[in-house]
Motif scaffolding. Structure first.
Motif, PDB file in Angstrom:
ATOM      1  N   SER A  59       0.943  -1.449   0.098  1.00  0.00           N
ATOM      2  CA  SER A  59       0.203   0.034   0.697  1.00  0.00           C
ATOM      3  C   SER A  59       1.000   1.055   0.066  1.00  0.00           C
ATOM      4  CB  SER A  59      -0.821   0.264   1.263  1.00  0.00           C
ATOM      5  OG  SER A  59      -1.629  -1.454   0.983  1.00  0.00           O
ATOM      6  N   ILE A  60       2.318   1.530   0.850  1.00  0.00           N
ATOM      7  CA  ILE A  60       2.861   2.797   1.002  1.00  0.00           C
ATOM      8  C   ILE A  60       3.515   2.684  -0.663  1.00  0.00           C
ATOM      9  CG2 ILE A  60       5.015   3.270   1.581  1.00  0.00           C
ATOM     10  CD1 ILE A  60       4.467   1.909   4.361  1.00  0.00           C
ATOM     11  N   MET A  61       3.782   1.931  -0.952  1.00  0.00           N
ATOM     12  CA  MET A  61       4.601   1.765  -2.527  1.00  0.00           C
ATOM     13  C   MET A  61       3.180   2.077  -2.872  1.00  0.00           C
ATOM     14  SD  MET A  61       7.438   0.443  -2.667  1.00  0.00           S
ATOM     15  CE  MET A  61       8.402   0.643  -4.561  1.00  0.00           C
ATOM     16  N   GLY A  62       2.083   1.859  -3.574  1.00  0.00           N
ATOM     17  CA  GLY A  62       0.794   2.538  -4.058  1.00  0.00           C
ATOM     18  C   GLY A  62       0.581   3.605  -4.330  1.00  0.00           C
ATOM     19  N   VAL A  63       0.616   4.379  -2.896  1.00  0.00           N
ATOM     20  CA  VAL A  63       0.818   5.468  -2.737  1.00  0.00           C
ATOM     21  C   VAL A  63       1.841   6.295  -3.267  1.00  0.00           C
ATOM     22  CG1 VAL A  63       0.644   7.217  -1.252  1.00  0.00           C
ATOM     23  CG2 VAL A  63      -1.067   5.312  -0.550  1.00  0.00           C
ATOM     24  N   LEU A  64       2.560   5.976  -2.520  1.00  0.00           N
ATOM     25  CA  LEU A  64       3.980   6.363  -3.924  1.00  0.00           C
ATOM     26  C   LEU A  64       4.171   6.194  -4.591  1.00  0.00           C
ATOM     27  CD1 LEU A  64       6.857   5.771  -0.818  1.00  0.00           C
ATOM     28  CD2 LEU A  64       5.182   8.217  -0.385  1.00  0.00           C
ATOM     29  N   ALA A  65       3.687   5.014  -5.266  1.00  0.00           N
ATOM     30  CA  ALA A  65       4.292   5.480  -6.880  1.00  0.00           C
ATOM     31  C   ALA A  65       3.034   6.021  -7.955  1.00  0.00           C
ATOM     32  CB  ALA A  65       4.060   3.772  -7.623  1.00  0.00           C
ATOM     33  N   SER A  66       2.211   6.319  -7.502  1.00  0.00           N
ATOM     34  CA  SER A  66       0.994   6.196  -7.965  1.00  0.00           C
ATOM     35  C   SER A  66       0.856   8.359  -7.625  1.00  0.00           C
ATOM     36  CB  SER A  66      -0.381   6.528  -7.135  1.00  0.00           C
ATOM     37  OG  SER A  66      -1.034   6.252  -6.501  1.00  0.00           O
ATOM     38  N   SER A  67       1.836   8.682  -6.956  1.00  0.00           N
ATOM     39  CA  SER A  67       1.436  10.153  -6.722  1.00  0.00           C
ATOM     40  C   SER A  67       2.841  11.061  -7.670  1.00  0.00           C
ATOM     41  CB  SER A  67       2.298  10.405  -4.878  1.00  0.00           C
ATOM     42  OG  SER A  67       2.452  11.784  -4.782  1.00  0.00           O
ATOM     43  N   GLU A  68       2.751  12.271  -8.138  1.00  0.00           N
ATOM     44  CA  GLU A  68       3.342  12.868  -9.123  1.00  0.00           C
ATOM     45  C   GLU A  68       4.900  13.303  -8.425  1.00  0.00           C
ATOM     46  OE1 GLU A  68       1.785  14.865 -12.089  1.00  0.00           O
ATOM     47  OE2 GLU A  68       0.740  12.559 -12.541  1.00  0.00           O
ATOM     48  N   GLU A  69       4.057  13.444  -6.864  1.00  0.00           N
ATOM     49  CA  GLU A  69       5.355  14.653  -6.239  1.00  0.00           C
ATOM     50  C   GLU A  69       5.773  13.486  -5.506  1.00  0.00           C
ATOM     51  OE1 GLU A  69       3.422  18.061  -5.453  1.00  0.00           O
ATOM     52  OE2 GLU A  69       2.476  18.508  -7.513  1.00  0.00           O
ATOM     53  N   PRO A  70       6.497  14.106  -4.146  1.00  0.00           N
ATOM     54  CA  PRO A  70       7.260  13.541  -2.894  1.00  0.00           C
ATOM     55  C   PRO A  70       5.487  13.567  -2.078  1.00  0.00           C
ATOM     56  CG  PRO A  70       8.684  15.053  -3.382  1.00  0.00           C
ATOM     57  CD  PRO A  70       7.710  15.337  -4.553  1.00  0.00           C
ATOM     58  N   VAL A  71       5.789  12.570  -1.833  1.00  0.00           N
ATOM     59  CA  VAL A  71       4.664  12.060  -0.232  1.00  0.00           C
ATOM     60  C   VAL A  71       5.305  12.606   0.720  1.00  0.00           C
ATOM     61  CG1 VAL A  71       3.073  11.578   0.294  1.00  0.00           C
ATOM     62  CG2 VAL A  71       3.310  11.028  -2.204  1.00  0.00           C
ATOM     63  N   SER A  72       5.236  13.301   2.297  1.00  0.00           N
ATOM     64  CA  SER A  72       5.403  13.490   3.261  1.00  0.00           C
ATOM     65  C   SER A  72       4.855  12.188   4.377  1.00  0.00           C
ATOM     66  CB  SER A  72       4.830  14.857   3.538  1.00  0.00           C
ATOM     67  OG  SER A  72       3.274  14.179   3.923  1.00  0.00           O
ATOM     68  N   PHE A  73       5.993  12.192   5.391  1.00  0.00           N
ATOM     69  CA  PHE A  73       5.354  10.993   5.796  1.00  0.00           C
ATOM     70  C   PHE A  73       3.534  11.151   7.274  1.00  0.00           C
ATOM     71  CE2 PHE A  73       5.085   9.459  10.566  1.00  0.00           C
ATOM     72  CZ  PHE A  73       5.957   8.505  10.354  1.00  0.00           C
ATOM     73  N   ASN A  74       3.784  12.447   6.791  1.00  0.00           N
ATOM     74  CA  ASN A  74       2.487  12.337   7.765  1.00  0.00           C
ATOM     75  C   ASN A  74       0.727  12.889   6.614  1.00  0.00           C
ATOM     76  OD1 ASN A  74       2.700  13.622  10.198  1.00  0.00           O
ATOM     77  ND2 ASN A  74       3.247  15.629   9.721  1.00  0.00           N
ATOM     78  N   GLU A  75       1.215  12.518   5.103  1.00  0.00           N
ATOM     79  CA  GLU A  75       0.276  12.690   3.956  1.00  0.00           C
ATOM     80  C   GLU A  75      -0.167  11.052   4.298  1.00  0.00           C
ATOM     81  OE1 GLU A  75       0.882  16.347   1.404  1.00  0.00           O
ATOM     82  OE2 GLU A  75       2.147  14.537   0.872  1.00  0.00           O
ATOM     83  N   LEU A  76       1.598  10.622   4.432  1.00  0.00           N
ATOM     84  CA  LEU A  76       1.433   8.348   4.292  1.00  0.00           C
ATOM     85  C   LEU A  76       0.315   7.728   5.365  1.00  0.00           C
ATOM     86  CD1 LEU A  76       5.028   7.681   2.761  1.00  0.00           C
ATOM     87  CD2 LEU A  76       3.219   7.016   1.739  1.00  0.00           C
ATOM     88  N   LEU A  77       0.881   8.930   6.468  1.00  0.00           N
ATOM     89  CA  LEU A  77      -0.289   8.300   7.951  1.00  0.00           C
ATOM     90  C   LEU A  77      -1.190   8.724   7.685  1.00  0.00           C
ATOM     91  CD1 LEU A  77       1.739   7.749  10.379  1.00  0.00           C
ATOM     92  CD2 LEU A  77       1.540  10.110  11.222  1.00  0.00           C
ATOM     93  N   GLU A  78      -2.026   9.505   6.696  1.00  0.00           N
ATOM     94  CA  GLU A  78      -3.392   9.941   6.898  1.00  0.00           C
ATOM     95  C   GLU A  78      -3.865   9.089   5.818  1.00  0.00           C
ATOM     96  OE1 GLU A  78      -5.821  13.688   5.531  1.00  0.00           O
ATOM     97  OE2 GLU A  78      -3.671  14.878   6.333  1.00  0.00           O
ATOM     98  N   ALA A  79      -3.095   8.631   4.841  1.00  0.00           N
ATOM     99  CA  ALA A  79      -3.195   8.274   3.462  1.00  0.00           C
ATOM    100  C   ALA A  79      -3.970   6.809   3.937  1.00  0.00           C
ATOM    101  CB  ALA A  79      -2.669   8.646   2.002  1.00  0.00           C
ATOM    102  N   LEU A  80      -3.608   5.673   4.580  1.00  0.00           N
ATOM    103  CA  LEU A  80      -3.055   4.672   4.847  1.00  0.00           C
ATOM    104  C   LEU A  80      -3.593   3.833   6.378  1.00  0.00           C
ATOM    105  CD1 LEU A  80       0.271   3.555   3.238  1.00  0.00           C
ATOM    106  CD2 LEU A  80      -1.849   3.353   2.608  1.00  0.00           C
ATOM    107  N   SER A  81      -3.541   5.294   7.364  1.00  0.00           N
ATOM    108  CA  SER A  81      -4.458   5.328   8.555  1.00  0.00           C
ATOM    109  C   SER A  81      -3.720   4.102   9.582  1.00  0.00           C
ATOM    110  CB  SER A  81      -5.452   4.615   8.545  1.00  0.00           C
ATOM    111  OG  SER A  81      -6.785   5.319   8.127  1.00  0.00           O
ATOM    112  N   LEU A  82      -2.433   4.322   9.706  1.00  0.00           N
ATOM    113  CA  LEU A  82      -1.325   3.427  10.308  1.00  0.00           C
ATOM    114  C   LEU A  82      -0.933   4.016  11.309  1.00  0.00           C
ATOM    115  CD1 LEU A  82       0.599   2.352   7.390  1.00  0.00           C
ATOM    116  CD2 LEU A  82      -0.969   0.984   8.908  1.00  0.00           C
ATOM    117  N   SER A  83      -0.301   3.358  12.756  1.00  0.00           N
ATOM    118  CA  SER A  83       0.655   4.219  13.697  1.00  0.00           C
ATOM    119  C   SER A  83       2.022   4.689  12.800  1.00  0.00           C
ATOM    120  CB  SER A  83       0.877   2.922  14.801  1.00  0.00           C
ATOM    121  OG  SER A  83       1.659   2.650  14.527  1.00  0.00           O
ATOM    122  N   LYS A  84       2.006   5.754  13.835  1.00  0.00           N
ATOM    123  CA  LYS A  84       3.447   5.981  13.524  1.00  0.00           C
ATOM    124  C   LYS A  84       4.726   5.319  13.151  1.00  0.00           C
ATOM    125  CE  LYS A  84       3.158  10.947  15.008  1.00  0.00           C
ATOM    126  NZ  LYS A  84       3.815  12.420  15.306  1.00  0.00           N
ATOM    127  N   GLY A  85       4.565   4.198  14.192  1.00  0.00           N
ATOM    128  CA  GLY A  85       5.485   3.700  14.615  1.00  0.00           C
ATOM    129  C   GLY A  85       6.016   2.129  13.165  1.00  0.00           C
TER     130      GLY A  85
END
Lengths: 102, 102
Positions: B20-46
């Motif tokens: 899923s992380i790879m999917g988000v990154l590969a489908s984004s045309e721009e760099p994705v921040s840690f917080n954006e990933l956190l929000e997109a995937l509803s995971l814990s920070k750790g």
């Protein structure tokens, strides 16, 4: 971003080995024996057994033990639930493929 | 039986969360921040950090740390290798889907 659905698929399928086992079983029209799986996937007996047990516990595969010519034979089939979960998993991945390839 | 090819894909991708992380990154045309990933995937920070570190160690993602308005910002991008491995994985899945649906 629409990939969250991957995280809602069956957790057991998120493993290459188990996914391959399910792939073999789901694409076969007949039950597949332990030895056929062993050969098709080039795994160790212990490794294959462990994964099959997990899939069986979750009712994604069904096991059938019988004697054929006095020799024990263990067959596996993909259950209806297994097929549904597998297709769901594969379809979610495919959706993602379409997103990342654009 | 032809599903062995899944076993030859990159081992790190056979995990729903990392996929899923790879999917988000590969489908984004721009760099994705840690917080954006956190929000997109509803995971814990750790949990997110651990998976990102593994992907980074295998050079499937690249990290870029910088200060924006005096605040630290950590961005992630999918590397060329990451995209190739992801596409390979997804293509194998697509093949399997065709086999299991027949």
């Amino acid at each position: 971003m629409g990939v969250k659905s991957i995280l809602e698929t069956h957790p057991l399928l998120s493993d290459r080995v188990r996914l391959s086992i399910m792939g073999v079983l789901a694409s076969s029209e007949e039950p597949v024996s332990f030895n056929e799986l062993l050969e098709a996937l080039s795994l160790s007996k212990g490794n294959l057994s462990t994964h099959l047990k997990k899939l069986e516990d979750e009712k994604l595969v069904e096991v059938n033990k019988q004697f054929v010519d006095r020799k024990p034979r263990t067959d596996y089939v993909c259950t209806l639930k297994g097929r549904e979960e597998l297709n769901n998993y594969l379809e979610q991945i495919q959706k993602m493929l379409k997103q990342t390839k654009k």
